[in-house]
Design a protein around this motif. Structure first.
Motif, PDB file in Angstrom:
ATOM      1  N   PRO A 208       0.022  -2.772  -7.824  1.00  0.00           N
ATOM      2  CA  PRO A 208      -1.280  -2.890  -7.161  1.00  0.00           C
ATOM      3  C   PRO A 208      -2.168  -3.887  -7.888  1.00  0.00           C
ATOM      4  O   PRO A 208      -2.356  -3.782  -9.098  1.00  0.00           O
ATOM      5  CB  PRO A 208      -1.853  -1.477  -7.224  1.00  0.00           C
TER       6      PRO A 208
ATOM      7  N   ASP B  56      -4.039   6.363  -5.030  1.00  0.00           N
ATOM      8  CA  ASP B  56      -4.548   5.076  -4.545  1.00  0.00           C
ATOM      9  C   ASP B  56      -5.841   5.270  -3.749  1.00  0.00           C
ATOM     10  O   ASP B  56      -6.837   4.574  -3.962  1.00  0.00           O
ATOM     11  CB  ASP B  56      -3.467   4.422  -3.677  1.00  0.00           C
TER      12      ASP B  56
ATOM     13  N   ARG C 214       0.860  -1.182   0.000  1.00  0.00           N
ATOM     14  CA  ARG C 214       0.000   0.000   0.000  1.00  0.00           C
ATOM     15  C   ARG C 214       0.891   1.224   0.000  1.00  0.00           C
ATOM     16  O   ARG C 214       1.730   1.366   0.890  1.00  0.00           O
ATOM     17  CB  ARG C 214      -0.882   0.004   1.247  1.00  0.00           C
TER      18      ARG C 214
ATOM     19  N   TYR D  58       6.249  -2.481  -6.831  1.00  0.00           N
ATOM     20  CA  TYR D  58       4.887  -2.032  -6.538  1.00  0.00           C
ATOM     21  C   TYR D  58       3.987  -2.357  -7.719  1.00  0.00           C
ATOM     22  O   TYR D  58       4.118  -1.768  -8.791  1.00  0.00           O
ATOM     23  CB  TYR D  58       4.852  -0.521  -6.267  1.00  0.00           C
TER      24      TYR D  58
ATOM     25  N   THR E 133      -6.511  -5.265   0.318  1.00  0.00           N
ATOM     26  CA  THR E 133      -6.273  -4.527  -0.919  1.00  0.00           C
ATOM     27  C   THR E 133      -7.530  -4.477  -1.789  1.00  0.00           C
ATOM     28  O   THR E 133      -7.449  -4.150  -2.960  1.00  0.00           O
ATOM     29  CB  THR E 133      -5.118  -5.139  -1.732  1.00  0.00           C
TER      30      THR E 133
END
Ligand code: AMP
Ligand code: MG
Length: 367
Positions: free
Chosen positions: A233, A348, A213, A231, A248
Motif C-alpha cells: 500500500p 485498511d 486494495r 501488496y 488510494t
C-alpha cells in the motif's frame, strides 16, 4: 438554524421527490422493480443497488454522460476511476481487451464474487469512467439483485460505492438515501449487504499481479491461485508519492468524527492507552469486538459492537461509523485488527478512516 421538525420532514420530501425506492427480495428480486431499474439504466439514469460487498451507484458504463452523473452525484473527484460490473463472462471481452489467460482463470474461480480485476480497457469504455487511464476495473458481483439488474439493463454497469465521496460506504439502502437522497432516480432496497466491505482489487496489467486494495477476498485465498501476488500500500511507504495511484488516497471512508486507531501486541496495554485517550475528548465512541467491549463497560462512552470475528466486523464496520456520527461523538477509538484474512481489509478501511492517525502501543508487531 434549528428548524421545527415538521419543516425538516417537508423539505426532506421535496428533496427526495426524484428518488423512487423499491423494496426487493435479496434472493429473488421482484421482476417489476428490476425492469423499471433496468430501463432507468438504459435511459441514462442512476440506480443504487445492493451487491454482496456494499451498495453501488450504477449507470450505463458505455455512456459518458451517464457516467458523469455518478461523479456529480457523489462529489467524486474525476481522478478516481469507477468499477465496471458485468453479469456474464462474455461481457468481459466487451469492456476489456488483451485479456491475459490468468484473468480468465481468476474470473472462473472467483466470479461472481468480491474480486475486481484491472485490465486493458476496450475502446467503448468512456475516458471519464477510467479517469483517463488506459485500464479498466471489472467485476461480476455475487448478489441476485445486482445480477438481475445487469441482465435487465443488458449493459455493463459502472458503479462505485453509493455514498458521498469520502464518507463510509453504504451497507443499507438507508445509508444511500442519507447520502444521495435526491441525486439518484431509483434505489433498490435489498436489505443489508452480506460482506460489508468493498471488493479486493488486483491489477493484472503489470509484470506481476498486484493488489491495489484489500477487500472481500483475502490475500491468502488469492495467493493460492496467484503465488506471486504483491501488496504494497502506497500510503504505508516512507516515500509515499504526493499524487498516489487512483483511489488510494489516504482520506477515505471517513465519518465526521476523528478516528484514532490503536495497534499493539499486548491487548491490555492497548486497552489502557485507549482508556487514557477518552478524557481528552468531549464525547468518545468506541468500535469494539464483543470481547473488547467489556474493557469499556461502565465508562461514559458510546460503544458500537463489531461482533465476534473479522467477518462480523466487516459486516458492521461502516454502519457503526455512521451510527457513531449520528450519536454526536467527536472522536472514535478503535483497536487495529490482525492483518490477515478479512482483517487486512478492515485494517485498511480503519487506517483510511483515521487518515493515518495510528498509535503504536508498546513494541510494534513484526508483521
Ligand atoms: P469504489 O467503487 O468506490 O470502491 O472505488 C473504485 C476503486 O477502484 C477506485 O477508487 C480505484 O482505487 C479502483 N480502480 C478503478 N479503476 C481502476 C483502474 N483502472 N486502475 C486502478 N485502480 C482502479
Ligand atoms: Mg467507494
Amino acid at each position: 438554524m434549528i428548524f421545527p421538525r415538521r419543516q425538516i420532514e417537508e423539505s426532506f420530501l421535496i428533496m427526495s421527490k426524484r428518488t423512487r425506492v423499491f423494496r426487493v427480495d435479496p434472493k429473488a428480486p421482484e421482476a417489476e422493480a428490476i425492469a423499471i431499474a433496468g430501463r432507468m439504466i438504459r435511459a441514462g439514469g442512476l440506480v443504487a443497488f445492493p451487491t454482496e460487498t456494499v451498495y453501488g451507484l450504477g449507470a450505463n458504463a458505455l455512456d459518458e454522460t451517464a457516467v458523469a452523473k455518478i461523479f456529480a452525484a457523489k462529489g467524486r473527484p474525476s481522478s478516481d476511476p469507477l468499477i465496471v460490473h458485468i453479469a456474464r463472462f462474455e461481457q468481459l471481452s466487451r469492456v476489456a481487451q488483451a485479456i491475459p489467460a490468468g484473468a480468465v482463470e481468476l474470473g472462473r474461480q472467483f466470479w461472481p464474487g468480491p474480486l475486481t480485476l484491472v485490465l486493458q480497457k476496450a475502446p467503448c469504455i468512456p475516458a471519464n469512467l477510467t479517469a483517463g487511464l488506459n485500464t479498466v476495473a471489472v467485476r461480476m458481483p455475487d448478489h441476485e439483485v445486482a445480477l438481475a439488474l445487469l441482465q435487465a439493463a443488458d449493459l455493463p454497469i459502472a458503479a462505485p460505492s453509493a455514498n458521498q465521496f469520502s464518507r463510509p460506504s453504504p451497507t443499507s439502502a438507508q445509508h444511500v438515501i442519507d447520502d444521495l437522497a435526491d441525486r439518484v432516480e431509483v434505489v433498490l432496497d435489498g436489505g443489508n449487504t452480506p460482506i460489508g466491505l468493498e471488493s479486493t482489487i488486483v491489477s493484472l496489467v503489470e509484470d506481476e499481479p498486484r493488489v491495489l486494495r484489500p477487500g472481500g477476498i483475502s490475500l491468502e485465498t488469492l495467493r493460492e491461485a496467484l503465488p506471486n501476488l504483491r501488496y504494497e500500500p502506497s500510503y504505508l511507504a516512507d516515500d509515499a508519492p504526493s499524487a498516489p495511484a487512483p483511489g488510494t488516497m489516504l482520506r477515505h471512508y471517513s465519518p465526521r468524527a476523528r478516528v484514532i486507531l490503536f495497534s499493539g501486541a499486548d491487548a491490555a496495554e492497548v486497552y489502557a492507552a485507549m482508556r487514557a485517550e477518552i478524557n481528552s475528548h468531549e464525547r468518545v465512541g468506541i468500535l469494539a469486538s464483543d470481547a473488547d467491549a467489556r474493557e469499556f463497560a461502565g465508562l461514559d462512552v458510546a460503544i458500537e459492537r463489531l461482533g465476534a470475528d473479522a467477518d462480523e466486523a466487516a459486516h458492521h464496520l461502516f454502519a457503526a461509523l455512521r451510527s457513531l456520527d449520528q450519536q454526536g461523538v467527536d472522536c472514535i477509538l478503535a483497536r487495529a485488527p490482525e492483518r490477515r484474512g478479512l482483517g487486512l481489509a478492515l485494517w485498511d478501511r480503519l487506517l483510511r478512516a483515521s487518515v493515518g492517525s495510528l498509535v503504536e502501543v508498546g513494541t510494534a508487531p513484526s508483521d
